[in-house]
Motif scaffolding. Sequence first.
Motif, mmCIF file in Angstrom:
data_model
loop_
_atom_site.group_PDB
_atom_site.id
_atom_site.type_symbol
_atom_site.label_atom_id
_atom_site.label_comp_id
_atom_site.label_asym_id
_atom_site.label_seq_id
_atom_site.Cartn_x
_atom_site.Cartn_y
_atom_site.Cartn_z
ATOM 1 N N PHE A 93 -3.213 15.050 2.414
ATOM 2 C CA PHE A 93 -1.954 14.396 2.051
ATOM 3 C C PHE A 93 -0.866 14.860 3.009
ATOM 4 N N LYS A 94 -0.418 13.933 3.860
ATOM 5 C CA LYS A 94 0.713 14.200 4.763
ATOM 6 C C LYS A 94 1.579 12.943 4.776
ATOM 7 N N PRO A 95 2.148 12.581 3.626
ATOM 8 C CA PRO A 95 2.877 11.311 3.539
ATOM 9 C C PRO A 95 4.256 11.404 4.178
ATOM 10 N N PRO A 96 4.928 10.263 4.370
ATOM 11 C CA PRO A 96 6.339 10.323 4.754
ATOM 12 C C PRO A 96 7.088 11.205 3.750
ATOM 13 N N MET A 97 8.134 11.880 4.219
ATOM 14 C CA MET A 97 8.812 12.906 3.411
ATOM 15 C C MET A 97 9.630 12.336 2.246
ATOM 16 N N CYS A 98 9.746 11.014 2.174
ATOM 17 C CA CYS A 98 10.460 10.383 1.051
ATOM 18 C C CYS A 98 9.522 10.118 -0.125
ATOM 19 N N ILE A 107 -14.161 19.194 -7.263
ATOM 20 C CA ILE A 107 -13.016 19.736 -6.516
ATOM 21 C C ILE A 107 -13.214 21.240 -6.348
ATOM 22 N N GLY A 108 -13.480 21.636 -5.117
ATOM 23 C CA GLY A 108 -13.722 23.056 -4.838
ATOM 24 C C GLY A 108 -12.445 23.831 -4.611
ATOM 25 N N ASP A 109 -11.473 23.177 -3.960
ATOM 26 C CA ASP A 109 -10.238 23.892 -3.631
ATOM 27 C C ASP A 109 -9.084 22.907 -3.505
ATOM 28 N N VAL A 110 -7.915 23.346 -3.945
ATOM 29 C CA VAL A 110 -6.666 22.612 -3.734
ATOM 30 C C VAL A 110 -5.745 23.573 -3.011
ATOM 31 N N ARG A 111 -5.246 23.164 -1.853
ATOM 32 C CA ARG A 111 -4.400 24.084 -1.080
ATOM 33 C C ARG A 111 -3.292 23.315 -0.379
ATOM 34 N N GLY A 112 -2.252 24.029 -0.013
ATOM 35 C CA GLY A 112 -1.188 23.377 0.726
ATOM 36 C C GLY A 112 0.167 23.967 0.425
ATOM 37 N N VAL A 113 1.140 23.437 1.128
ATOM 38 C CA VAL A 113 2.528 23.852 0.957
ATOM 39 C C VAL A 113 3.408 22.653 1.296
ATOM 40 N N GLY A 114 4.442 22.423 0.488
ATOM 41 C CA GLY A 114 5.292 21.256 0.709
ATOM 42 C C GLY A 114 4.461 19.989 0.654
ATOM 43 N N LEU A 115 4.736 19.070 1.569
ATOM 44 C CA LEU A 115 3.964 17.816 1.620
ATOM 45 C C LEU A 115 2.874 17.884 2.691
ATOM 46 N N PHE A 116 2.165 19.001 2.690
ATOM 47 C CA PHE A 116 0.993 19.220 3.541
ATOM 48 C C PHE A 116 -0.072 19.796 2.612
ATOM 49 N N LEU A 117 -0.955 18.918 2.102
ATOM 50 C CA LEU A 117 -1.911 19.343 1.074
ATOM 51 C C LEU A 117 -3.325 18.877 1.382
ATOM 52 N N GLY A 118 -4.287 19.655 0.892
ATOM 53 C CA GLY A 118 -5.692 19.297 1.053
ATOM 54 C C GLY A 118 -6.461 19.526 -0.230
ATOM 55 N N VAL A 119 -7.382 18.611 -0.534
ATOM 56 C CA VAL A 119 -8.269 18.737 -1.703
ATOM 57 C C VAL A 119 -9.696 18.741 -1.167
ATOM 58 N N GLU A 120 -10.360 19.882 -1.254
ATOM 59 C CA GLU A 120 -11.708 19.992 -0.694
ATOM 60 C C GLU A 120 -12.758 19.654 -1.746
ATOM 61 N N LEU A 121 -13.571 18.658 -1.441
ATOM 62 C CA LEU A 121 -14.624 18.231 -2.358
ATOM 63 C C LEU A 121 -15.964 18.865 -1.976
ATOM 64 N N TYR A 164 0.845 -1.199 0.000
ATOM 65 C CA TYR A 164 0.000 0.000 0.000
ATOM 66 C C TYR A 164 0.877 1.244 0.000
ATOM 67 N N LEU A 165 0.483 2.242 -0.786
ATOM 68 C CA LEU A 165 1.175 3.532 -0.763
ATOM 69 C C LEU A 165 0.589 4.371 0.365
ATOM 70 N N ASP A 166 1.445 4.880 1.228
ATOM 71 C CA ASP A 166 1.017 5.572 2.444
ATOM 72 C C ASP A 166 1.043 7.093 2.249
ATOM 73 N N CYS A 167 -0.139 7.698 2.201
ATOM 74 C CA CYS A 167 -0.249 9.165 2.111
ATOM 75 C C CYS A 167 -0.707 9.760 3.440
ATOM 76 N N ILE A 168 -0.711 8.924 4.487
ATOM 77 C CA ILE A 168 -1.306 9.289 5.769
ATOM 78 C C ILE A 168 -0.260 9.560 6.860
ATOM 79 N N SER A 169 0.802 8.742 6.883
ATOM 80 C CA SER A 169 1.682 8.686 8.063
ATOM 81 C C SER A 169 2.725 9.791 8.142
ATOM 82 N N ASN A 170 2.276 10.967 8.588
ATOM 83 C CA ASN A 170 3.228 12.073 8.794
ATOM 84 C C ASN A 170 4.120 11.829 10.006
#
Length: 449
Positions: free
Chosen positions: A412-417, A357-371, A50-56
Amino acid sequence: MAQEKLRKEETLAMRNRLIGQSCRLFYSEDPVKIVRARGQYLFDENGKRYLDCISNVQHVGHCHPTITKAAAAQMDVLNTNSRFLHDNIVLYADRLAATLPQKLCVFYFVNSGSEANDLALRLARQYTQHEDVVVLDHAYHGHLMSLIDISPYKFRKLAGQKEWVHVAPLPDTYRGIYREDHPDPGQAYADTVKDLIEDVHKKGRKISAFFAESLPSVGGQIILPQGYFPKVAEYVRSAGGVFVADEVQTGFGRVGHHFWAFQLQGDDFCPDIVTMGKPMGNGHPLACVATTAEIAGAFTANGVEYFNTFGGTPVSCAIGLAVLDVIVEEDLRGNAVRVGAHLKDLLTKLKARHEIIGDVRGVGLFLGVELVTDREKKTPATEAAAHVVKRLKEEDQICVSTDGPWENVLKFKPPMCFGMENAELVVQCIDRILTDMKASDLKLEKEDI
């Protein structure tokens, strides 16, 4: 003695019997049983990846060999409490100090973000001799009683708001009271805090602290407007309070160009207290409070020793030092800049193709997609967000979760790699699912006609 391996059904049955039901599982209808992990990947009991987009929390990647090696080596030599003199705690504090503004030069090591925020509350009250706290709407600062009291996200579902807690509007320029079209939303939102403080004073009460997540996460992956923190700090300090930046979710380079998310508010801005946790130990319980010599001095002056059994042990600090090394050696901040920008760009292009998709926001590997079900009304598409999460897991083996007051923000707050190819895969899969959902809706509409 070798541990017996349980079948997934047995594990689930035992969990339901033995573990409190308020401790929820991801994908509760059909949980994944994860038995090992490496980098940005999780593996179930059958070896499915599984690809992990959760584990900050696993900041530099799951089971990073540098981290496990440092932990095991120190564990093999010594792991006492911090009352014994040891190099690791001072070397680690020194390394952390180098990442922060000069005046944040005193450190208290603890085990979790909740402990850090609880201690920050104590420090603020001891220093100011005031009681009241200003927090942002939808904020979450931890699970201790003291922190549930200052977390609207939690207390609204529980005992309600205490008289010493005051809630300011969340500076959300997408759906808040001041939006993208406002000439200066930072100032406008800061003025709501100023008004709140005046109301508090009229009641004969006094502010000890303003608490804020540097980027509100539970609130929906919010990027705060420029100028907000410096203005709020000015108002709070003039009322005799201190500014606490909660970096538990966002610290250690996740935002890319900066080590700390509060630095997005300008090079001159410096909080009075900074709390940190989650990513700090890459999965090992490690957290910290950084503050000024003046605030620390007031805390010392109360004559009561502060002792934390597991805070700042040689093993914890060895792990913390190793995490800092890996961030630099693998240029993970640079990776957050590059991959984060690419992911945001791809998601923004997706927004042009999908009305939901109403909004896409974020910076670096801290992102949100608002539906949203309606872009004009910004009606939260909660069910659709849950559907996307479910299908990503079932069809694509991608783990994503939702956040925000209406659980309609894919976060989206995945591991930094996390890599470029990971970003591209996630967006392709979301595109396919949203296209499919749109086709299903059209089919249903035609059937209705």
